[in-house]
Motif scaffolding. Structure first.
Motif, PDB file in Angstrom:
ATOM      1  N   ALA A   1     -19.951  15.302  15.827  1.00  0.00           N
ATOM      2  CA  ALA A   1     -19.393  15.388  17.181  1.00  0.00           C
ATOM      3  C   ALA A   1     -17.878  15.479  17.124  1.00  0.00           C
ATOM      4  N   VAL A   2     -17.312  16.230  18.061  1.00  0.00           N
ATOM      5  CA  VAL A   2     -15.874  16.241  18.336  1.00  0.00           C
ATOM      6  C   VAL A   2     -15.734  15.941  19.819  1.00  0.00           C
ATOM      7  N   PHE A   3     -15.083  14.821  20.128  1.00  0.00           N
ATOM      8  CA  PHE A   3     -15.075  14.342  21.507  1.00  0.00           C
ATOM      9  C   PHE A   3     -13.847  14.830  22.281  1.00  0.00           C
ATOM     10  N   GLN A   4     -13.881  14.534  23.576  1.00  0.00           N
ATOM     11  CA  GLN A   4     -12.858  15.043  24.487  1.00  0.00           C
ATOM     12  C   GLN A   4     -11.502  14.395  24.246  1.00  0.00           C
ATOM     13  N   ASP A   5     -11.475  13.091  24.059  1.00  0.00           N
ATOM     14  CA  ASP A   5     -10.215  12.362  23.933  1.00  0.00           C
ATOM     15  C   ASP A   5      -9.771  12.375  22.475  1.00  0.00           C
ATOM     16  N   PRO A   6      -8.711  13.099  22.135  1.00  0.00           N
ATOM     17  CA  PRO A   6      -8.289  13.171  20.732  1.00  0.00           C
ATOM     18  C   PRO A   6      -7.578  11.920  20.239  1.00  0.00           C
ATOM     19  N   PHE A   7      -7.415  10.913  21.081  1.00  0.00           N
ATOM     20  CA  PHE A   7      -6.756   9.679  20.654  1.00  0.00           C
ATOM     21  C   PHE A   7      -7.703   8.491  20.691  1.00  0.00           C
ATOM     22  N   GLY A   8      -8.611   8.478  21.677  1.00  0.00           N
ATOM     23  CA  GLY A   8      -9.481   7.321  21.844  1.00  0.00           C
ATOM     24  C   GLY A   8     -10.455   7.099  20.704  1.00  0.00           C
ATOM     25  N   VAL A   9     -10.715   8.146  19.880  1.00  0.00           N
ATOM     26  CA  VAL A   9     -11.672   7.996  18.786  1.00  0.00           C
ATOM     27  C   VAL A   9     -11.029   7.409  17.537  1.00  0.00           C
ATOM     28  N   TYR A  10      -9.713   7.217  17.550  1.00  0.00           N
ATOM     29  CA  TYR A  10      -9.013   6.698  16.377  1.00  0.00           C
ATOM     30  C   TYR A  10      -8.746   5.202  16.532  1.00  0.00           C
ATOM     31  N   ASN A  11      -8.751   4.510  15.403  1.00  0.00           N
ATOM     32  CA  ASN A  11      -8.299   3.120  15.368  1.00  0.00           C
ATOM     33  C   ASN A  11      -6.797   3.144  15.105  1.00  0.00           C
ATOM     34  N   PRO A  12      -5.985   2.685  16.044  1.00  0.00           N
ATOM     35  CA  PRO A  12      -4.526   2.827  15.883  1.00  0.00           C
ATOM     36  C   PRO A  12      -3.949   2.003  14.741  1.00  0.00           C
ATOM     37  N   PHE A  13      -4.719   1.056  14.180  1.00  0.00           N
ATOM     38  CA  PHE A  13      -4.204   0.194  13.122  1.00  0.00           C
ATOM     39  C   PHE A  13      -4.393   0.809  11.732  1.00  0.00           C
ATOM     40  N   TYR A  14      -5.098   1.934  11.635  1.00  0.00           N
ATOM     41  CA  TYR A  14      -5.346   2.564  10.339  1.00  0.00           C
ATOM     42  C   TYR A  14      -4.678   3.930  10.279  1.00  0.00           C
ATOM     43  N   ARG A  15      -4.325   4.332   9.071  1.00  0.00           N
ATOM     44  CA  ARG A  15      -3.791   5.664   8.866  1.00  0.00           C
ATOM     45  C   ARG A  15      -4.917   6.696   8.935  1.00  0.00           C
ATOM     46  N   ILE A  16      -4.524   7.973   8.980  1.00  0.00           N
ATOM     47  CA  ILE A  16      -5.496   9.046   9.144  1.00  0.00           C
ATOM     48  C   ILE A  16      -6.469   9.110   7.971  1.00  0.00           C
ATOM     49  N   ASP A  17      -5.984   8.809   6.753  1.00  0.00           N
ATOM     50  CA  ASP A  17      -6.886   8.917   5.596  1.00  0.00           C
ATOM     51  C   ASP A  17      -8.043   7.937   5.674  1.00  0.00           C
ATOM     52  N   HIS A  18      -7.916   6.896   6.501  1.00  0.00           N
ATOM     53  CA  HIS A  18      -9.014   5.926   6.658  1.00  0.00           C
ATOM     54  C   HIS A  18     -10.255   6.596   7.244  1.00  0.00           C
ATOM     55  N   ILE A  19     -10.053   7.608   8.102  1.00  0.00           N
ATOM     56  CA  ILE A  19     -11.183   8.316   8.705  1.00  0.00           C
ATOM     57  C   ILE A  19     -12.003   9.003   7.626  1.00  0.00           C
ATOM     58  N   PHE A  20     -11.326   9.685   6.721  1.00  0.00           N
ATOM     59  CA  PHE A  20     -12.034  10.393   5.655  1.00  0.00           C
ATOM     60  C   PHE A  20     -12.647   9.421   4.652  1.00  0.00           C
ATOM     61  N   ASP A  21     -11.971   8.279   4.410  1.00  0.00           N
ATOM     62  CA  ASP A  21     -12.534   7.280   3.500  1.00  0.00           C
ATOM     63  C   ASP A  21     -13.864   6.748   4.023  1.00  0.00           C
ATOM     64  N   LEU A  22     -13.926   6.470   5.323  1.00  0.00           N
ATOM     65  CA  LEU A  22     -15.160   5.946   5.908  1.00  0.00           C
ATOM     66  C   LEU A  22     -16.308   6.951   5.783  1.00  0.00           C
ATOM     67  N   VAL A  23     -15.999   8.212   6.067  1.00  0.00           N
ATOM     68  CA  VAL A  23     -17.030   9.245   5.973  1.00  0.00           C
ATOM     69  C   VAL A  23     -17.524   9.382   4.539  1.00  0.00           C
ATOM     70  N   ASN A  24     -16.598   9.359   3.593  1.00  0.00           N
ATOM     71  CA  ASN A  24     -16.971   9.495   2.187  1.00  0.00           C
ATOM     72  C   ASN A  24     -17.858   8.347   1.727  1.00  0.00           C
ATOM     73  N   LYS A  25     -17.530   7.123   2.141  1.00  0.00           N
ATOM     74  CA  LYS A  25     -18.324   5.962   1.733  1.00  0.00           C
ATOM     75  C   LYS A  25     -19.692   5.951   2.411  1.00  0.00           C
ATOM     76  N   HIS A  26     -19.723   6.315   3.682  1.00  0.00           N
ATOM     77  CA  HIS A  26     -20.980   6.225   4.432  1.00  0.00           C
ATOM     78  C   HIS A  26     -21.999   7.253   3.945  1.00  0.00           C
ATOM     79  N   PHE A  27     -21.525   8.476   3.654  1.00  0.00           N
ATOM     80  CA  PHE A  27     -22.443   9.552   3.271  1.00  0.00           C
ATOM     81  C   PHE A  27     -22.435   9.844   1.763  1.00  0.00           C
TER      82      PHE A  27
END
Length: 679
Positions: free
Chosen positions: A97-123
């Motif tokens: 999914a790619v959602f409407q709000d490009p900011f609300g889906v991010y955790n402001p306390f983590y850097r951008i690479d955290h998003i890719f780290d989570l995906v890599n670990k989960h899958f």
């Protein structure tokens, strides 16, 4: 017939509010919705309509966030409502999914690479850090983001367009089959919308990823959509190709919607008078018939009796649900659902467990309800509470489909490849076509079509058994085609027989063709099915030899960096970066590389080094020469990050020559990295 990727049948979603001792209200968000998305080729299916039409409800149903009230959603033959936890995890990987709000889906306390780290670990996408970094870099390159410093930033340090493209890069890294994009450009300013839409087109065309594009913006739906479904209060008012529906709307609601789009002419006044009843009246007045009845200027008595079916229009696959066209043929219902497997024992056990849980929950609710009734009756005996319990029976049937014919190990020699299209719906006749020369594999061929009678013919050599990939793109590599009109094309074999056709009005078409015989093949390009010219189109044919050669020798690229006058910059060491800058159009840099026969080298050329410091991100061009002076590799595309693989055919010194881009602009910084693997 292509196999379906996603099948939605009679999908209905009803939201309830109130109840227990109060009045129970219901709102039908989606009713008897049907849709099929084929597995190949990848498409962008647009769901459009005004607010409250059921677009986001449909997206949440496909993503599995909410449950259907009735109906089925089948993905690759699996019913998503009956999936086990393991199957659901695989489904999450295939449907992103790619959602409407490009900011609300991010955790402001983590850097951008955290998003890719989570995906890599989960899958569990990669086995080591190097492979993981390459996957992240590839995902960022696809959406036009480059440089390590993007990953080290926080969400608030990026623009809305960058945040939205990072979400697409994250989805691409998982390699899904389908991306549900819910209003991905509505909160992004106009200057960045094109980059996001272009990323969607590249994911569709280059990586075979389909999109379910939810939007209320008809201009973007027209630009990138293949099919479009126009919803009104949870029902399909009209559907068909995006061009057919938007250019020639048939349903009164869709006509009003298209007429509401402002024209870029201040002298053209919009004088349509719209009188709207209340939303409550629109939601309840026509509950049994056409939902558009309270607003329709053509309403009839029969519109209140039953919801009109979809009637066929003049164009293929163009359908509208309105009794104004009841003399037309009723559109056929969706093809039967294809189920890959019977329900597994695990799924049966899970379903049984869910049934027991629901029965226990229902029993507790009934007990609580009876207790509440007794208490209320003891306090106010004059109040009579009548309870109506509706019985709902759910029957799940799964049947394995046996193949009609046993598969054969080797097809007969006379059988035509599955990718060939015999006698397409639209044929561009070669009679009177202007000879435009030959097409070279791996290079782009450009042209334009001026009128309905303009025909262009190109020739290219075919070798029996060789498979080529064909691409026909409107507007060249960008989106510059006037109105994005799409050319049509037909390929003829040496005997004059049709073996392939681009007969769909799409701004980007692609396909595969396996040559059945040696000889000259012809591709004839003409105007679209409405006779409109095309400002620019690009044809690309990429071939794959039956047996790989030790080292591919490229034909002279469109832009060659000559060695004459190049300044020697020394030798590149494998695994280390070599950085420099180009000051003018005449500035040439020459780097030497020691090649060992049989060794494979991975070569990267990045503008701005590892960051994004290049002036305007101008991209240098480069050419690699073998010891005998022949060209073996070229970076001839204006990209901020280029990469390639080369297997050295002989031992010796290879020369890597760099120069300014095709506009003669200098480059503040560039980085060359060469990594080797033993052959």
């Amino acid at each position: 017939m292509p196999s379906p990727l996603l099948q939605i049948r009679d999908a209905t979603k009803i939201y309830y509010s109130g109840g227990f001792l109060g009045d129970k209200k219901s709102v039908v968000a989606l009713e008897d919705f049907n849709m099929t998305i084929d597995e190949s080729p990848a498409t962008i299916t647009t769901i459009a309509g005004e607010s409250g039409s059921g677009k986001t409800t449909l997206a949440n149903l496909v993503l599995g966030f909410i449950k259907l009230t009735s109906g089925k959603i089948i993905f690759e033959g699996e019913d998503i409502t009956d999936m086990t936890d393991e199957q659901l995890k695989a489904y999450r990987r295939n449907v992103q999914a790619v959602f409407q709000d490009p900011f609300g889906v991010y955790n402001p306390f983590y850097r951008i690479d955290h998003i890719f780290d989570l995906v890599n670990k989960h899958f569990s996408l990669s086995d080591n850090q190097k492979e993981y970094r390459e996957m992240v870099e590839a995902g960022l390159n696809v959406v036009g983001l480059y440089g390590e410093d993007v990953l080290r930033k926080y969400p608030h340090q990026l623009s809305g367009g960058q945040r939205q493209r990072i979400m697409m890069a994250r989805a691409y890294m998982i390699k899904p089959r389908l991306i549900v994009a819910d209003e991905p450009v509505s909160m992004v300013d106009a200057s960045l919308r094109a980059s996001i839409l272009d990323a969607m087109l590249r994911l569709r065309d280059d990586h075979n990823i389909s999109f379910l594009y939810i939007t209320h913006d008809l201009s973007t739906a027209y630009q990138i959509g293949d099919q479009i479904y126009m919803l009104y209060q949870g029902t399909t008012a009209e559907r068909g190709t995006a061009m057919d529906v938007i250019d020639a709307p048939q349903h009164p609601y869709v006509q009003l919607l298209i007429d509401s789009v402002p024209v870029p002419d201040p002298t053209d006044k919009w004088d349509v008078d719209i009188s709207l009843p209340s939303e409550e009246e629109m939601r309840t007045a026509a509950a049994k018939g056409c939902r558009y009845y309270p607003r329709c200027p053509h309403r009839m008595d029969k519109c209140l009796v039953e919801q009109p079916p979809l009637f066929k229009m003049e164009k293929p696959k163009h359908e509208a649900a309105c009794y104004l066209y009841e003399e037309n043929e009723v559109a056929p219902i969706e093809p039967p659902m294809l189920v890959n497997r019977p329900m597994t024992e695990a799924a049966v056990a899970t379903a049984a467990g869910r049934t027991r849980e629901r029965m226990v929950a229902a029993a507790l609710i009934v007990v609580a309800f009876v207790a509440g009734v007794l208490i209320a009756a003891s306090r106010e005996p004059e109040v009579v509470v009548e309870t109506v319990i509706e019985e709902v029976q759910v029957v799940v049937t799964a049947t394995a489909i046996a193949p009609t014919e046993p598969p054969t190990a080797t097809p007969p020699p006379t059988a035509a490849p599955e990718s060939q299209v015999i006698v397409p719906a639209f044929t561009v006749d070669p009679a009177g076509a202007v000879d435009k020369g030959s097409i070279t594999w791996g290079e782009d061929t450009f042209g334009e079509i001026e009128s309905a009678d303009d025909r262009h013919i190109y020739t290219f050599a075919g070798i029996e058994g060789v498979t080529v990939e064909l691409k026909l793109i409107t507007g060249g590599r960008g989106l510059s085609g006037t109105g994005f009109y799409a050319p049509l094309a037909t390929i003829y074999d040496p005997d004059g027989q049709i073996v392939f056709a681009f007969d769909r009005a799409r701004r980007s078409n692609r396909g595969e063709l396996t040559f059945a015989a040696d000889g000259d093949y012809q591709i004839v390009v003409g105007a679209d099915d409405r006779g409109r010219g095309v400002d620019a189109y690009t044809i690309t044919i990429e071939g794959e030899a039956p047996e790989p050669t030790p080292m591919p020798t490229l034909p002279p690229p469109a832009f060659v960096v000559e060695r004459e006058g190049a300044v020697a910059k020394g030798e590149i060491v494998f695994g280390e970066d070599a950085g420099d800058e180009i000051q003018s159009v005449d500035d040439r840099h020459s780097w030497s590389v020691s090649g060992v026969a049989g060794t494979t080298a991975h070569i990267r050329l990045i503008t701005g080094g590892r960051g994004l410091s290049g002036t305007g991100f101008f991209a240098p061009f480069a050419t690699m020469y073998a010891p005998d002076g022949s060209i073996v590799l070229a970076f001839d595309r204006a990209r901020r990050s280029n990469s390639g693989t080369l297997t050295f055919a002989e031992t010796g010194t290879y020369e890597f020559v760099l120069g300014a881009d095709d506009r003669g602009r200098g480059v503040d910084a560039y980085t060359i990295t060469i990594e080797s693997e033993e052959g």
